[in-house]
Every structure is written in structure tokens, then in C-alpha cells.
Design an enzyme around this catalytic site. Structure first.
Site, mmCIF file in Angstrom:
data_model
loop_
_atom_site.group_PDB
_atom_site.id
_atom_site.type_symbol
_atom_site.label_atom_id
_atom_site.label_comp_id
_atom_site.label_asym_id
_atom_site.label_seq_id
_atom_site.Cartn_x
_atom_site.Cartn_y
_atom_site.Cartn_z
ATOM 1 N N ASN A 1 -18.650 -23.180 -0.094
ATOM 2 C CA ASN A 1 -17.666 -23.107 0.990
ATOM 3 C C ASN A 1 -17.472 -24.475 1.621
ATOM 4 O O ASN A 1 -18.356 -25.335 1.562
ATOM 5 C CB ASN A 1 -18.137 -22.105 2.065
ATOM 6 N N ASP B 1 -12.971 -2.903 -0.868
ATOM 7 C CA ASP B 1 -12.507 -4.147 -1.499
ATOM 8 C C ASP B 1 -13.429 -4.595 -2.632
ATOM 9 O O ASP B 1 -12.965 -5.007 -3.697
ATOM 10 C CB ASP B 1 -12.413 -5.270 -0.457
ATOM 11 N N THR C 1 -17.271 -25.054 4.829
ATOM 12 C CA THR C 1 -18.309 -25.090 5.866
ATOM 13 C C THR C 1 -19.579 -24.482 5.256
ATOM 14 O O THR C 1 -19.699 -23.257 5.144
ATOM 15 C CB THR C 1 -17.865 -24.272 7.091
ATOM 16 N N VAL C 2 -20.503 -25.345 4.844
ATOM 17 C CA VAL C 2 -21.662 -24.868 4.071
ATOM 18 C C VAL C 2 -22.517 -23.899 4.893
ATOM 19 O O VAL C 2 -23.056 -22.927 4.361
ATOM 20 C CB VAL C 2 -22.507 -26.071 3.582
ATOM 21 N N ALA C 3 -22.590 -24.121 6.202
ATOM 22 C CA ALA C 3 -23.434 -23.258 7.049
ATOM 23 C C ALA C 3 -23.001 -21.794 6.959
ATOM 24 O O ALA C 3 -23.840 -20.882 7.021
ATOM 25 C CB ALA C 3 -23.387 -23.738 8.496
ATOM 26 N N GLY D 1 -15.663 -19.609 -0.931
ATOM 27 C CA GLY D 1 -15.297 -19.065 0.367
ATOM 28 C C GLY D 1 -16.456 -18.308 0.978
ATOM 29 O O GLY D 1 -17.375 -17.862 0.268
ATOM 30 N N LYS E 1 -9.375 -5.817 10.190
ATOM 31 C CA LYS E 1 -10.483 -5.239 9.414
ATOM 32 C C LYS E 1 -11.826 -5.282 10.164
ATOM 33 O O LYS E 1 -12.616 -4.344 10.084
ATOM 34 C CB LYS E 1 -10.627 -5.958 8.071
ATOM 35 N N GLY F 1 -15.653 -16.402 4.146
ATOM 36 C CA GLY F 1 -15.014 -15.673 5.232
ATOM 37 C C GLY F 1 -15.117 -14.175 5.013
ATOM 38 O O GLY F 1 -15.923 -13.691 4.206
ATOM 39 N N SER G 1 0.805 -1.228 0.000
ATOM 40 C CA SER G 1 0.000 0.000 0.000
ATOM 41 C C SER G 1 0.838 1.278 0.000
ATOM 42 O O SER G 1 0.503 2.213 -0.733
ATOM 43 C CB SER G 1 -0.968 -0.011 1.186
HETATM 44 P P1 ATR Z 1 -10.470 -14.167 5.014
HETATM 45 O O1 ATR Z 1 -10.458 -12.864 5.766
HETATM 46 O O2 ATR Z 1 -9.262 -14.402 4.139
HETATM 47 O O3 ATR Z 1 -11.743 -14.388 4.272
HETATM 48 P P2 ATR Z 1 -11.440 -16.090 6.907
HETATM 49 O O4 ATR Z 1 -12.532 -15.194 7.331
HETATM 50 O O5 ATR Z 1 -10.695 -16.894 7.927
HETATM 51 O O6 ATR Z 1 -10.309 -15.282 6.141
HETATM 52 O O7 ATR Z 1 -12.022 -17.090 5.759
HETATM 53 C C1 ATR Z 1 -11.218 -18.025 5.106
HETATM 54 C C2 ATR Z 1 -12.031 -18.728 4.029
HETATM 55 O O8 ATR Z 1 -11.202 -19.673 3.340
HETATM 56 C C3 ATR Z 1 -13.211 -19.533 4.578
HETATM 57 O O9 ATR Z 1 -14.213 -19.590 3.583
HETATM 58 C C4 ATR Z 1 -12.561 -20.898 4.790
HETATM 59 O O10 ATR Z 1 -13.462 -21.980 4.810
HETATM 60 P P3 ATR Z 1 -14.276 -22.357 6.164
HETATM 61 O O11 ATR Z 1 -15.346 -21.313 6.287
HETATM 62 O O12 ATR Z 1 -14.806 -23.706 5.926
HETATM 63 O O13 ATR Z 1 -13.254 -22.290 7.283
HETATM 64 C C5 ATR Z 1 -11.715 -20.998 3.554
HETATM 65 N N1 ATR Z 1 -10.597 -21.937 3.710
HETATM 66 C C6 ATR Z 1 -9.518 -21.788 4.515
HETATM 67 N N2 ATR Z 1 -8.681 -22.833 4.368
HETATM 68 C C7 ATR Z 1 -9.247 -23.647 3.451
HETATM 69 C C8 ATR Z 1 -8.858 -24.913 2.861
HETATM 70 N N3 ATR Z 1 -7.712 -25.498 3.202
HETATM 71 N N4 ATR Z 1 -9.689 -25.469 1.934
HETATM 72 C C9 ATR Z 1 -10.832 -24.837 1.576
HETATM 73 N N5 ATR Z 1 -11.255 -23.667 2.109
HETATM 74 C C10 ATR Z 1 -10.469 -23.092 3.017
#
Ligand code: ATR
Length: 275
Positions: free
Chosen positions: A153, A104, A155-157, A129, A67, A131, A18
Site C-alpha cells: 500500500n 464481496d 501508506t504502509v502503516a 491497497g 458500507k 482500504g 445491481s
Molecule cells: P475503498 O473503499 O475503495 O477501499 P479507501 O478505503 O479510501 O477506499 O481505500 C483506497 C485505497 O486506494 C487505499 O489503499 C489508498 O491508499 P492509502 O491507504 O495510502 O490512502 C489507495 N489509493 C488511493 N489513491 C491512490 C493513488 N493515487 N495511488 C496509490 N494508491 C491509492
């Protein structure tokens, strides 16, 4: 204080691009400003922010891991920061209230649509994803009026939670959640917002999600093709992009918020790509 002062705050921060990006913007636009990097102690982000603005600082970018904390700390939030649940931009508004913004998603959309000519309107989009990174971009993606947006994702939930959160932003778009293995037909655009590649992993997608016209965007960036983009090319993706353009575009959007000026991003992206 002489020059207008801006900074990026994170921990760690030494790798941040940055200061270089904003330095190039300032030079290009002739703005007399200084942009520095600040490493905040993990448990003392709020004091660093307060101190920065008390000393006359004008704007902060916020990066990992602060963040969400920045979003909570703010007195006010812009519309696009509201549901993002995270802020990458802070400033004092006209009432001197600490205001959180999130640039972003605007950065991602600008890179896809303006820089790469990818039409998101009417597109079938697959987002990987659920997250913080994904939550931050869903609002701006939905504003482009895609035909559908599928959030897959591990984790589907968590993906289902985002579908509920953004239900009222969906408009005509069909928004749904699933695991990585479920989708089995081609998408127009696939956006990887997982941090899987940090662990050397690939989301276990069916190869059929990539068709000959599929555009793939990895929000990570690297000198070579990211592992996800490499995989997508092997499946026959039409074009793949990494997140360097998004990084520069989110910075440009912050610069616009703070300075009211739009820097030309193309030469900055080019310079970062080559040096
Ligand atoms: P960020 O700020 O980078 O989004 P985060 O909030 O920790 O960080 O989210 C990470 C994301 O990457 C999540 O969707 C996570 O999946 P989970 O919700 O199931 O944890 C995903 N992720 C991290 N490691 C992973 C892996 N090895 N395979 C698949 N998905 C992964």
C-alpha cells in the site's frame, strides 16, 4: 406490499448495476421480487434502512459510501462480515435483528476460482491497497490457503494494520506488508484493490512482480482493459481480469443469502459485458 422487495442503497446510486443484475437473477430463477435503487442522503443512511425494513423490505445491498455505516448500524454480523469492517448486504434474521453480511470477498474468490479456474490454494498473492475494499476480501482470500499474501500500500502503516488484524486468519500463509516499490519477484496472482485508477494513477510496482504465469485481477471494471490491467499486459502477464465478474458474483451471494437459491452467473456476466 405485494412482491418481495429488495434494494441497493448508495449515494450516488443511478449508475448502479445491481437492479439490473438482480432483475436478471429473479427472471432466471422465477422468483417474484422487485429490486430497486435508493439514494440515501449522506447524513441519513440509518433512517433509510429503518424505514425500508419497517415497510416490509426483505434485503438491502449497500454501496459507496455507506458500507462501514451499515456494518456499525447492524445488531448482528455474520462471521465473514466481522473483520471486514464493512457490509454490502443487510437483512433481518429469524429474530428480526438487523444483520450485516459481506459478500464481496466470496464474490472475488468465486470469480477467480470458479469462473476463471485460478487456483489460490498454494499461490503467492500480492494484494494492492489497504482500504475498505481490500479489508473486505482478505478473510475469504486467506481461507483459500495461499502460500503467501503480501499487502502493498501507498501508506504502509495501513497495510501493517491489516496484517495484524488478520494474523489469526493466516493459517500457514506468510502474510506481510510493504510499500509498492518493495516486491521485486513474480507473484502467481496480483489483485488491485486500490482506487488509484480513479485518479488516473498506477501503483508504482516493479515490473518484476509480473512473470509469464502471473494472473492479474483489477477489482475495478471498465469496457476496455483497466489502466492497471493494461500495464500488467505490457509487463507480460498471462491473463488479466477486471471486476465485473466479482460484481455479479457478490450479487449472486447476496441473492443466495436472501432467497436460498444460487443463480447461474455466467449468462448475467455475459449480458452485462456485451450490453
Ligand atoms: P475503498 O473503499 O475503495 O477501499 P479507501 O478505503 O479510501 O477506499 O481505500 C483506497 C485505497 O486506494 C487505499 O489503499 C489508498 O491508499 P492509502 O491507504 O495510502 O490512502 C489507495 N489509493 C488511493 N489513491 C491512490 C493513488 N493515487 N495511488 C496509490 N494508491 C491509492
Amino acid at each position: 406490499m405485494d412482491k418481495a422487495l429488495y434494494a441497493v442503497v448508495g449515494n450516488p446510486i443511478s449508475h448502479s448495476k445491481s437492479p439490473r443484475i438482480h432483475g436478471l437473477f429473479a427472471k432466471q430463477t422465477g422468483e417474484d421480487l422487485e429490486y430497486i435503487a435508493i439514494q440515501a442522503p449522506i447524513d441519513d443512511f440509518s433512517d433509510v434502512v429503518r424505514d425500508f425494513f419497517e415497510r416490509g423490505g426483505l434485503g438491502l445491498n449497500v454501496t459507496v459510501p455507506f458500507k462501514e455505516e451499515a456494518w456499525k448500524l447492524a445488531d448482528r454480523r455474520t462471521g465473514r462480515a466481522g473483520k471486514a469492517g464493512a457490509a454490502n448486504t443487510l437483512y433481518l434474521d429469524k429474530d428480526r435483528q438487523l444483520t450485516a453480511d459481506n459478500t464481496d470477498g466470496a464474490g472475488l474468490v468465486a470469480d477467480l476460482v470458479d469462473n476463471h479456474g485460478v487456483s489460490l490454494s498454494g499461490a503467492r498473492i500480492l494484494v494492492l491497497g489497504a482500504g475498505g475494499a481490500v479489508r473486505g476480501v482478505l478473510g475469504p482470500l486467506l481461507q483459500q490457503k495461499p502460500a503467501s499474501l503480501t499487502i502493498a500500500n501507498r501508506t504502509v502503516a495501513k497495510a501493517q494494520g491489516l496484517v495484524l488484524l488478520f494474523a489469526e486468519d493466516a493459517g500457514q500463509a506468510a502474510v506481510d506488508a510493504c510499500g509498492f516499490a518493495t516486491p521485486d519477484t513474480p507473484f502467481d496472482v496480483i489483485i488491485n484493490g486500490t482506487s488509484a485508477s480513479l485518479q488516473g494513477d498506477l501503483p508504482p510496482l516493479a515490473p518484476a512482480v509480473v512473470g509469464p504465469g502471473t494472473v492479474v485481477y483489477d477489482m475495478m471494471y471498465s469496457l476496455d482493459a483497466t489502466p492497471f490491467n493494461q500495464w500488467a499486459l505490457e509487463q507480460g502477464a498471462e491473463r488479466v481480469f477486471d471486476g465485473l465478474g466479482m460484481l455479479v458474483e457478490q450479487a449472486a451471494e447476496s441473492f443466495r443469502v436472501w432467497r436460498g437459491l444460487s443463480p447461474d452467473t455466467a449468462p448475467v456476466i455475459e449480458e452485462l459485458r456485451t450490453t
